[in-house]
Write an enzyme that holds these catalytic residues in place. Structure first.
Site, PDB file in Angstrom:
ATOM      1  N   HIS A  79      30.635  49.997  39.190  1.00 58.76           N
ATOM      2  CA  HIS A  79      31.144  49.720  40.540  1.00 58.76           C
ATOM      3  C   HIS A  79      32.548  49.139  40.459  1.00 58.76           C
ATOM      4  O   HIS A  79      33.451  49.553  41.213  1.00 58.76           O
ATOM      5  CB  HIS A  79      30.193  48.752  41.245  1.00 58.76           C
ATOM      6  CG  HIS A  79      30.727  48.161  42.515  1.00 58.76           C
ATOM      7  ND1 HIS A  79      30.370  48.625  43.768  1.00 58.76           N
ATOM      8  CD2 HIS A  79      31.602  47.133  42.728  1.00 58.76           C
ATOM      9  CE1 HIS A  79      31.001  47.914  44.685  1.00 58.76           C
ATOM     10  NE2 HIS A  79      31.750  47.004  44.087  1.00 58.76           N
ATOM     11  N   GLU A  80      32.763  48.166  39.574  1.00 57.30           N
ATOM     12  CA  GLU A  80      34.085  47.553  39.448  1.00 57.30           C
ATOM     13  C   GLU A  80      35.119  48.559  38.939  1.00 57.30           C
ATOM     14  O   GLU A  80      36.272  48.562  39.394  1.00 57.30           O
ATOM     15  CB  GLU A  80      34.019  46.334  38.528  1.00 57.30           C
ATOM     16  CG  GLU A  80      33.105  45.216  39.025  1.00 57.30           C
ATOM     17  CD  GLU A  80      33.405  44.776  40.442  1.00 57.30           C
ATOM     18  OE1 GLU A  80      34.556  44.926  40.894  1.00 57.30           O
ATOM     19  OE2 GLU A  80      32.482  44.282  41.120  1.00 57.30           O
ATOM     20  N   HIS A  92      36.314  50.579  41.776  1.00 57.06           N
ATOM     21  CA  HIS A  92      37.435  49.947  42.483  1.00 57.06           C
ATOM     22  C   HIS A  92      38.759  50.254  41.778  1.00 57.06           C
ATOM     23  O   HIS A  92      39.768  50.529  42.424  1.00 57.06           O
ATOM     24  CB  HIS A  92      37.234  48.430  42.529  1.00 57.06           C
ATOM     25  CG  HIS A  92      36.335  47.956  43.624  1.00 57.06           C
ATOM     26  ND1 HIS A  92      36.520  48.296  44.941  1.00 57.06           N
ATOM     27  CD2 HIS A  92      35.241  47.125  43.598  1.00 57.06           C
ATOM     28  CE1 HIS A  92      35.582  47.723  45.687  1.00 57.06           C
ATOM     29  NE2 HIS A  92      34.792  47.015  44.890  1.00 57.06           N
ATOM     30  N   GLU A 148      33.981  48.777  49.644  1.00 50.40           N
ATOM     31  CA  GLU A 148      32.744  48.520  48.907  1.00 50.40           C
ATOM     32  C   GLU A 148      31.828  49.742  48.915  1.00 50.40           C
ATOM     33  O   GLU A 148      31.226  50.078  47.894  1.00 50.40           O
ATOM     34  CB  GLU A 148      32.014  47.304  49.492  1.00 50.40           C
ATOM     35  CG  GLU A 148      32.704  45.981  49.235  1.00 50.40           C
ATOM     36  CD  GLU A 148      32.927  45.709  47.762  1.00 50.40           C
ATOM     37  OE1 GLU A 148      32.026  45.986  46.941  1.00 50.40           O
ATOM     38  OE2 GLU A 148      34.023  45.224  47.418  1.00 50.40           O
TER      39      GLU A 148
END
Length: 310
Positions: A130-131, A134, A200
């Site tokens: 997930h990071e 980003h 997100e």
């Protein structure tokens, strides 16, 4: 959130900032506001990652100090076709993670010891994917820009409350100035949070694609939301703007409200489960954790209780 919508929201923030400057100081005030915003963005562009990491007391780890965690991130970076980011660990029982850096070549990812102790390996993999989502989506730069402009709007509004009345006495509208300095920070906060919520959702999808384990990311979100809501986060308490950085907010919130930095966790989990069904991915068995391989500089505490109780 698509790029066009993000661009429009950033443009709205900039226009709001210049309009506030004009209300307080006329055309000269608008120009000064624009110059200040440019200087602040330039500074944060080059220094945001160092500021954020120092704020959290993060310490960089390498493959010798933390082979399992760094190896996990390295594998995900290869899968995402990204340069290897710098990897940091934060000695805190609060379970959370974030990414920072101006672009993929200067990115850093960080996780707390609370997160590493709470999740199993597959869940940690989902979170770090997930990071990296980003990073791949260049959200770290966008969120830095929005936070900077929103902060500048609040700063200018405070300035206007004290010094904006001189222009009012020269023929300006007192009511317009008061409304501007009160409404502008509120509007900026809503726009900033709207951008954060949309980003997100995009990082969740990217993280599920990179890791190939949407169920693991969904499980991690459920655990992190519960843990983060009950374990204090001193950094976010001192600096509320930091809340938008994390994978989950620092306190429980119901629904996708205008005043939330993150989407509702239940909605995020539902979308990940839907994505798993579309891809035909089944939940995997719980895997072993990696916390034991992460050196800590503080007393080991339970991930569920900052006082060390289970």
């Amino acid at each position: 959130m698509n790029g066009f919508r993000t661009t429009m929201l950033l443009a709205a923030l900039t226009a709001l900032f210049m309009a506030l400057g004009f209300t307080i100081g006329g055309s000269g005030g608008a120009l000064v506001a624009l110059l200040v915003a440019g200087a602040m963005n330039l500074f944060t562009f080059w220094n945001a990652d160092r500021i954020v990491l120092a704020m959290h007391g993060a310490r960089e780890v390498d493959a010798q100090q933390c082979p399992e965690f760094v190896g996990l991130v390295a594998g995900l970076a290869r899968r995402a076709n990204l340069p290897m980011p710098r990897v940091f660990v934060i000695d805190s029982p609060h379970p959370n993670a974030f990414a920072t850096g101006r672009d993929p070549a200067h990115a850093a990812v960080a996780a707390t010891t609370g997160l590493l102790g709470l999740l199993d390996r597959d869940e940690i993999e989902g979170v770090m994917a997930h990071e990296l989502g980003h990073v791949r989506n260049r959200d770290t730069l966008i969120m830095t820009m929005t936070a900077t402009i929103a902060g500048a709007i609040s700063m200018l509004a405070n300035f206007g409350l004290f010094f904006g009345h001189d222009r009012d006495r020269e023929g300006g509208n007192v009511l317009a100035t008061i409304l501007a300095v009160l409404v502008a920070p509120f509007a900026a906060m809503i726009v900033q949070m709207a951008i954060s919520r949309g980003r997100e959702y995009g990082a969740d999808r990217a993280g599920a694609e990179i890791s190939g384990k949407p169920h693991a990311l969904a499980s991690a979100l459920a655990k992190l939301a519960q843990g983060a809501a009950h374990i204090p986060n001193p950094v976010a308490e001192r600096n509320p703007a930091a809340a938008a950085l994390y994978i989950v907010p620092g306190m429980a919130r119901a629904g996708d409200s205008l005043f939330s930095t993150h989407p509702d966790t239940g909605n995020r989990i539902a979308l990940l489960q839907q994505m798993a069904a579309e891809l035909g991915v089944r939940p995997s068995r719980p895997s072993a954790g990696i916390a034991a391989s992460v050196p800590t500089t503080r007393r080991k505490v339970s991930a569920l209780d900052p006082r060390g109780r289970r």
